[in-house]
Motif scaffolding. Structure first.
Motif, PDB file in Angstrom:
ATOM      1  N   GLN A   1      44.201  29.192  39.577  1.00 45.98           N
ATOM      2  CA  GLN A   1      44.127  30.350  40.483  1.00 45.98           C
ATOM      3  C   GLN A   1      42.721  30.950  40.474  1.00 45.98           C
ATOM      4  N   LEU A   2      42.117  31.046  39.298  1.00 50.18           N
ATOM      5  CA  LEU A   2      40.776  31.627  39.198  1.00 50.18           C
ATOM      6  C   LEU A   2      39.757  30.780  39.957  1.00 50.18           C
ATOM      7  N   ARG A   3      39.864  29.472  39.841  1.00 49.91           N
ATOM      8  CA  ARG A   3      38.919  28.580  40.530  1.00 49.91           C
ATOM      9  C   ARG A   3      39.169  28.503  42.029  1.00 49.91           C
TER      10      ARG A   3
ATOM     11  N   GLU B   1      44.515  41.559  38.602  1.00 46.33           N
ATOM     12  CA  GLU B   1      44.625  40.918  39.915  1.00 46.33           C
ATOM     13  C   GLU B   1      45.138  39.483  39.780  1.00 46.33           C
ATOM     14  N   LEU B   2      44.646  38.762  38.785  1.00 46.87           N
ATOM     15  CA  LEU B   2      45.142  37.402  38.538  1.00 46.87           C
ATOM     16  C   LEU B   2      46.625  37.436  38.175  1.00 46.87           C
TER      17      LEU B   2
ATOM     18  N   ARG C   1      35.664  41.352  35.080  1.00 54.06           N
ATOM     19  CA  ARG C   1      36.053  40.434  36.141  1.00 54.06           C
ATOM     20  C   ARG C   1      35.784  39.028  35.633  1.00 54.06           C
ATOM     21  N   PHE C   2      36.403  38.041  36.265  1.00 57.85           N
ATOM     22  CA  PHE C   2      36.288  36.674  35.794  1.00 57.85           C
ATOM     23  C   PHE C   2      35.886  35.755  36.934  1.00 57.85           C
ATOM     24  N   ASP C   3      35.149  34.704  36.577  1.00 59.69           N
ATOM     25  CA  ASP C   3      34.615  33.761  37.548  1.00 59.69           C
ATOM     26  C   ASP C   3      34.950  32.354  37.077  1.00 59.69           C
ATOM     27  N   GLY C   4      35.611  31.589  37.933  1.00 63.10           N
ATOM     28  CA  GLY C   4      35.946  30.207  37.607  1.00 63.10           C
ATOM     29  C   GLY C   4      34.787  29.257  37.796  1.00 63.10           C
ATOM     30  N   ASP C   5      33.721  29.713  38.423  1.00 61.15           N
ATOM     31  CA  ASP C   5      32.530  28.898  38.660  1.00 61.15           C
ATOM     32  C   ASP C   5      31.541  29.136  37.520  1.00 61.15           C
TER      33      ASP C   5
END
Length: 131
Positions: free
Chosen positions: A13-15, A25-26, A66-70
């Motif tokens: 989902q994050l990616r 939010e996730l 916040r989180f980033d899949g990249d």
């Protein structure tokens, strides 16, 4: 790091998004297909994946993480109007990043985070429409 169905779902989902979501939010998005997942599980897995280098954790003082899949080298701009975080791609910033990275040992540091601030495209459009 052990793979689990929950961890795989969180990472997928994050990616799949470019919005740099918070854990909350996730969690809200994951509950649609995994109603049994807990918020604690999401937080714990995000922390573990961040420490393992699978994702990036974006932290700013006084703000929710916040989180980033990249995990590729790229930069972020935080909108000072709505708080959104957007990716910034720029060769000039990569050059600056390389210069800073060379200085880190001399400064007694081992990492850095460069976050720009400004007005995102959506807020710029809204400002132009209302003016």
């Amino acid at each position: 790091m052990n793979r689990t169905a929950q961890r795989d779902a969180i990472l997928k989902q994050l990616r799949a998004v470019k919005t740099h979501p918070t854990a909350d939010e996730l969690y809200a998005g994951l509950r649609v297909n995994m109603p049994q997942i807990s918020l604690g599980t999401v937080y714990r897995n995000l922390e573990q994946m961040s420490q393992a280098g699978l994702i990036r954790k974006l932290e700013t003082a006084g703000k929710q993480k916040r989180f980033d899949g990249d995990i590729s080298e790229h930069f972020h701009m935080r909108c000072r109007v709505c708080g959104a975080v957007v990716d910034i791609e720029s060769e000039k910033l990569r050059g600056l990043s390389a210069m800073i990275r060379k200085l880190l040992p001399e400064l007694g540091c081992d990492s850095f985070n460069l976050e720009l601030s400004g007005c995102c495209g959506g807020c710029k459009e809204e400002t132009m429409v209302t003016n």
